[in-house]
Design a protein around this motif. Sequence first.
Motif, short mmCIF file in Angstrom:
data_model
loop_
_atom_site.label_atom_id
_atom_site.label_comp_id
_atom_site.label_asym_id
_atom_site.label_seq_id
_atom_site.Cartn_x
_atom_site.Cartn_y
_atom_site.Cartn_z
N HIS A 99 0.73 -1.14 -0.04
CA HIS A 99 0.05 -0.13 0.00
C HIS A 99 0.81 1.42 0.16
O HIS A 99 0.36 2.23 -0.46
CB HIS A 99 -0.94 0.24 1.13
CG HIS A 99 -1.98 -1.05 1.01
ND1 HIS A 99 -3.21 -0.82 0.23
CD2 HIS A 99 -2.29 -2.22 1.49
CE1 HIS A 99 -3.96 -1.74 0.14
NE2 HIS A 99 -3.50 -2.48 1.05
N GLU A 117 -5.50 -12.80 1.24
CA GLU A 117 -6.33 -11.62 1.19
C GLU A 117 -6.95 -11.42 -0.09
O GLU A 117 -6.45 -11.02 -1.22
CB GLU A 117 -5.43 -10.36 1.33
CG GLU A 117 -4.82 -10.13 2.82
CD GLU A 117 -4.13 -8.83 3.13
OE1 GLU A 117 -3.94 -8.06 2.00
OE2 GLU A 117 -3.64 -8.83 4.07
N TRP A 143 -9.14 -9.62 -1.31
CA TRP A 143 -9.56 -8.43 -1.63
C TRP A 143 -8.37 -7.49 -2.08
O TRP A 143 -8.55 -6.25 -2.50
CB TRP A 143 -10.23 -7.56 -0.42
CG TRP A 143 -9.37 -7.49 0.73
CD1 TRP A 143 -8.17 -6.71 1.06
CD2 TRP A 143 -9.15 -8.61 2.01
NE1 TRP A 143 -7.56 -7.06 2.10
CE2 TRP A 143 -8.06 -8.28 2.79
CE3 TRP A 143 -9.92 -9.82 2.17
CZ2 TRP A 143 -7.78 -8.87 3.82
CZ3 TRP A 143 -9.53 -10.59 3.29
CH2 TRP A 143 -8.37 -10.01 4.20
ZN LIG Z 1 -4.13 -4.69 1.25
#
Ligand SMILES: [Zn+2]
Length: 162
Positions: free
Chosen positions: A97, A150, A152
């Motif tokens: 991120h 994950e 997503w």
């Molecule tokens: Zn993430």
Amino acid sequence: MPRDYGTTRSLRRVREPARLSYIGDDIHARPQWLAPRAAAAWARMRGAAEHDGVELLVASAFRSIEYQLGILRRKLERGQSIGQILAVSAAPGYSEHHSGRALDLSTPGFAPLEEEFERSAAFAWLCTNAQRYNFHLSFLRGNAHGIAYEPWHWCWHGKRAR
Ligand SMILES: [Zn+2]
């Protein structure tokens, strides 16, 4: 934090981008940003999904190293151990991120950031189509980074991005 963290998890330190582009608000009405080329790819992908009747929502996009450090501190204060925290989230400085290329996606009717997202039409659509926009699932089930599965979390790997 374990000194050999990057090596044992095969994770590299991630740099923040020089520029960010606004991509709209997330599901909590917070403004979100991506690196410009990732933002453009995201806009194309979201539009294509919409055209196919699939609504992709943003749960999280760019997060600074400072922000990730804050998350870690709050979890420590709540009594979690470093081991527990690093099983779920990347250490500050190592999260995709930070690069402005990673997106946590959601879709109506499914709890954000939960494994149940893998049963959504949105996830099925992403598995078929995301690679056309250079977005890839980063953390598969049982991944070598020791990070929880994950479904997503999608990261843009376009030109000059690796
Ligand atoms: Zn993430």
